[in-house]
Design an enzyme around this catalytic site. Structure first.
Site, PDB file in Angstrom:
ATOM      1  N   SER A 310       3.208 -10.667   5.219  1.00  0.00           N
ATOM      2  CA  SER A 310       3.022 -10.316   6.622  1.00  0.00           C
ATOM      3  C   SER A 310       3.070 -11.539   7.532  1.00  0.00           C
ATOM      4  O   SER A 310       4.111 -12.127   7.764  1.00  0.00           O
ATOM      5  CB  SER A 310       1.701  -9.560   6.789  1.00  0.00           C
ATOM      6  OG  SER A 310       1.625  -8.943   8.041  1.00  0.00           O
ATOM      7  N   ASP A 593       7.583   0.269   7.781  1.00  0.00           N
ATOM      8  CA  ASP A 593       6.687   0.405   6.630  1.00  0.00           C
ATOM      9  C   ASP A 593       5.332   0.973   7.019  1.00  0.00           C
ATOM     10  O   ASP A 593       4.344   0.804   6.307  1.00  0.00           O
ATOM     11  CB  ASP A 593       6.513  -0.946   5.926  1.00  0.00           C
ATOM     12  CG  ASP A 593       5.814  -1.988   6.793  1.00  0.00           C
ATOM     13  OD1 ASP A 593       5.440  -1.671   7.942  1.00  0.00           O
ATOM     14  OD2 ASP A 593       5.651  -3.135   6.324  1.00  0.00           O
ATOM     15  N   HIS A 644       2.717  -1.082   4.390  1.00  0.00           N
ATOM     16  CA  HIS A 644       2.663  -2.504   4.742  1.00  0.00           C
ATOM     17  C   HIS A 644       1.665  -3.293   3.891  1.00  0.00           C
ATOM     18  O   HIS A 644       1.957  -4.419   3.474  1.00  0.00           O
ATOM     19  CB  HIS A 644       2.308  -2.655   6.220  1.00  0.00           C
ATOM     20  CG  HIS A 644       2.313  -4.065   6.706  1.00  0.00           C
ATOM     21  ND1 HIS A 644       3.466  -4.808   6.812  1.00  0.00           N
ATOM     22  CD2 HIS A 644       1.310  -4.890   7.101  1.00  0.00           C
ATOM     23  CE1 HIS A 644       3.181  -6.019   7.260  1.00  0.00           C
ATOM     24  NE2 HIS A 644       1.877  -6.092   7.434  1.00  0.00           N
TER      25      HIS A 644
END
Length: 686
Positions: A310, A593, A644
């Protein structure tokens, strides 16, 4: 409305304030017999009570809002949580711990000399609990998914073993502990303020101190006076967020099967609240990361595999090369990094709602557990203030402007026969109060929305953004080279080049197939107290004032002269299932996502970094899209999810990481399940 009413506590909700009536006013109204309106209202109330008497108490509350209902419910939920999280081993020495606890608080059990009371034997309880726990299917134990170690065993069965040292860089999912010793925050010392059940405890019973402890100084972007919060250290810092909510633990387990341990595996958590620049200023984070990698290379005689999730970005590469910062030289990355694995990388990001209206819908980074805590216990204003103090979260500001995200009539990821375009990042319905009057708002592209949002933030936030980040797109190669020494550009892949590391490999791995927020319908409603910018009419100036520098200009102000502004938030009342794209509670849904949009996840990987302008060394970039196929009967989707955060437990992702780490990275090839290559070609790169 009286001034006393206006200045009530601000942490009450608007609905409570709107319904609030002063006791003296209520009594005065209800005791006037000569006023038929009051009588009519009391009669109507009596009718309503008579009609709903089975479900409503005399004071108008529903039964399920009373303590008589909530207290037993809390007991039941507490028992369920205990059943889920208590392990059989927790019963070991339970009697000893109970005795110590009683001694700590000077609690003594009454003695009955004439009665021979049996001693409580917890071994039997432990035995029965162990038997019950063993009968629960693994997938339904929240701290497991039934697939532990399976990928590692599969890779090990091929004869593959640890080859390259591995460094894992988490996003905002790592935990943080307090090191404050000042009297006001001493109760937090060495406790987790972000992550763990201690966070939930503090939020529930000490919320004001908790939010003050996590907030940074808005001017310096560093610790406020008397407060010190630091990232937790070691692999456990991001293995799980709270008991039962795993994060990196699945990847660590599988790496351990192929002979990874703390001698060749390192997790590098950081204080994600800080800007990248301040991470080095306060914590020396990048210096420590460089030293760790150099130590691995010197001891193992092999280059390192760097895997980031991320928010973990390529900023480190530019920092370590910079002659003014890391001083590693232009060949440092080539000599020390074997591969960079970007997991659900937020390369171009899109977090705007949190900064404008304090809504958590598109914060991109925060895992569901953390987002729930913030939304459940704090008002929009409090969340807004918190996010604006976190300079690190500002790195998620949208990058590339209209060239990447589209204009008022078009966006690269618009659907065929679309009824609305994603290019209007923030839109307003025609009947919205926001569009009324001379100063009514209009639909805004990403660039326009960015400016509009910044105008509604404190000057401290604007200065922080300007001195730490840049969000444009640079097409001139000479300027791109010059940006190599400008740290404000390093978090934006559109304004810097990849490092000179021709032998390094980049793997972009992310999920697809879960609806993701892409653009928004906003609205404005009643006025509220606001410290930033009042929505007042424009100043009125005399005609001859052109030479007086505005000295004779005046503004119309209310009699109380309070700084009021319209509440601005996502239009949650607007849902249109038949629209293209689908509109759900004021959000235009797109591909991604579940947290990060597809454009942000994949555009740089499939197109931007394929161009010599941004990749002069010709680094090989491999993109793997993981389809989101969760198992409905398994919490968090099992091994085929690509959400995610939950993607960290994906079998496919774990296999990719292990192949790269064990020297079989060449087996990882491009794999697509979306139209990202088509969307990326529509972006205005040139």
């Amino acid at each position: 409305m009286t001034l006393t009413h206006r200045l009530q506590k601000r942490n009450q909700s608007d609905s409570v304030l709107a319904e609030h009536v002063r006791p003296d006013e209520q009594a005065h109204e209800d005791t006037r017999p000569d006023e038929p309106h009051g009588t009519h209202k009391n009669t109507e109330k009596a009718k309503v009570k008579e009609h709903t008497g089975k479900h409503t108490l005399q004071d108008g509350r529903h039964f399920y809002t009373t303590r008589r209902f909530l207290f037993p419910l809390g007991l039941v939920l507490g028992l369920l949580l205990g059943f889920v999280f208590v392990q059989p081993s927790n019963f070991h020495d339970f009697q000893t711990h109970l005795a110590l606890l009683m001694d700590e608080f000077d609690i003594s059990m009454p003695e009955f000399p004439n009665l021979d009371l049996p001693q409580i034997d917890f071994s039997r309880v432990e035995m029965e609990w162990q038997r019950l726990w063993s009968n629960i299917p693994e997938p339904w134990k929240l701290n497991t998914n039934g697939l532990e170690f399976t990928v590692g065993e599969k890779i090990a069965a091929r004869g593959l073993t640890a080859k390259h040292p591995v460094v894992l860089v988490p996003g905002i999912i790592s935990t943080a502990k307090s090191w404050s010793t000042s009297p006001d925050y001493r109760a937090f010392f060495r406790k987790k303020l972000w992550g763990g059940f201690s966070m939930i405890s503090q939020v529930t019973f000490n919320r004001d101190k908790w939010i003050t402890a996590l907030m940074l100084d808005p001017d310096t972007g560093l610790d406020p006076p008397g407060v010190k919060v630091r990232a937790a250290e070691g692999i456990d810092a991001a293995s799980s967020f709270i008991q039962g909510y795993w994060l990196w633990s699945k990847i660590v387990e599988n790496l351990a099967v192929v002979n990874y341990d703390t001698n060749n595996l390192h997790l590098a958590p950081y204080d994600w609240r800080l800007s990248y620049y301040n991470l080095e200023v306060r914590d020396g984070y990048f210096s420590k990361l460089r030293a760790t990698i150099e130590g691995f290379v010197a001891r193992e005689k092999r280059k390192v595999v760097l895997s980031a999730h991320s928010m973990g970005s390529t900023y480190f590469f530019k920092w370590v090369e910079s002659p003014e910062h890391g001083r590693g030289g232009p060949d440092w990355v080539e000599n020390h990094i074997e591969a960079f694995v970007s997991i659900a990388g937020t390369h171009l990001t899109k977090a705007m709602a949190a900064f404008l209206s304090g809504e958590m819908k598109d914060t991109v980074q925060i895992n569901p557990a953390g987002a729930y805590v913030l939304e459940r216990f704090f008002s929009r204003k409090e969340r807004q203030k918190l996010f604006r103090s976190w300079a690190g979260s500002a790195s998620t500001w949208i990058k590339g402007g209209d060239a990447v995200w589209g204009n008022a009539t078009w966006a690269p990821d618009d659907l065929e026969n679309a009824t609305h375009t994603h290019g209007a990042l923030i839109a307003f319905r025609q009947n919205s109060p926001a569009t009324e009057g001379e100063h009514g708002l209009f639909n805004m592209t990403s660039s326009e929305a960015g400016t509009w949002i910044l105008e509604r933030t404190p000057t401290s936030f604007q200065k922080m953004l300007e001195t730490n980040y840049s969000f444009g797109i640079e097409r001139d190669e000479e300027k791109l080279k010059a940006n190599n020494v400008d740290f404000r550009k390093w978090s934006n892949p559109l304004e810097v080049q990849l490092p000179h590391a021709p032998s390094m490999k980049i793997y972009c791995v992310y999920g697809h197939g879960k609806e993701t927020e892409r653009s928004y319908w906003y609205t404005q409603q009643e006025y509220e107290y606001d410290e930033i910018q009042p929505d007042t009419p424009s100043a009125v100036c005399a005609e001859e004032d052109g030479v007086n520098g505005g000295a004779n200009c005046t503004s119309h102000r209310g009699p109380l002269d309070l700084p009021l502004a319209r509440t601005t938030h996502i239009d949650a009342d607007f849902t249109d299932e038949g629209a293209r794209p689908r509109i759900l509670n004021g959000v235009k849904m797109g591909e991604g996502d579940g947290t990060v949009s597809l454009i942000s996840l994949g555009a740089m990987c499939v197109e931007g970094w394929k161009r010599p302008r941004w990749n002069p060394a010709g680094i090989k970039v491999t993109t793997v899209e993981l389809p989101h196929n969760p198992v409905a009967t398994i919490p968090r989707g099992g091994g085929t999810t690509s959400d995610h955060v939950d993607v960290l437990g994906s079998l496919a992702l774990n296999e990719i990481i292990l192949k790269v780490a064990t020297g079989a990275g060449d087996e990882v090839q491009d794999s697509f399940v979306s139209n990202i290559r088509e969307y990326a070609k529509r972006i205005k790169w040139d």
